[in-house]
Design a protein around this motif. Structure first.
Motif: not given
Length: 115
Positions: A12-21, A80-87
């Motif tokens: 993903x890119x910086x600022x994106x979100x992911x949800x891990x299961x 695990x919801x990951x928001x505003x992801x950073x490098x």
């Protein structure tokens, strides 16, 4: 024996979100304490946060506010919801399920955040 499988990682890119299961089996899912860890390249594994069987949540102080842990006992799954992801969030994310002396780890899911 506790079996654990993580999924949901990706590039993903910086600022994106992911949800891990995290799916855990072997015992009644609602009895598990679930913890998430991550390991960045060249670094030690670090605790991200956890959720108890009573739905109490705790997070690593540095990550609180951007990451959220939840669980759906009907689906035997924790998230695990990951928001505003950073490098710096790049790494392998692991789930651990524990019940008393029983525990299991998943194989991990890779999260890569591009700048």
């Amino acid at each position: 024996q506790v079996q654990v499988v993580e999924s949901g990682g990706g590039l993903v890119q910086t600022g994106d979100s992911l949800r891990l299961s995290c799916v855990a089996s072997g015992r009644i899912f609602s009895s598990y304490e679930i913890d998430w860890y991550r390991q960045a390249p060249g670094k030690e594994r670090e605790w991200v946060g956890g959720i108890t069987s009573g739905n109490r949540r705790n997070y690593a102080e540095s990550l609180q506010g951007r990451f959220t842990i939840s669980r759906d006992n009907r689906k035997n799954t924790a998230y695990l919801q990951l928001n505003d992801l950073k490098p710096d969030d790049t790494g392998v994310y692991y789930c651990r399920a524990r019940f008393r002396s029983y525990e299991g780890w998943g194989q991990g899911t890779q999260v890569t955040v591009s700048s």
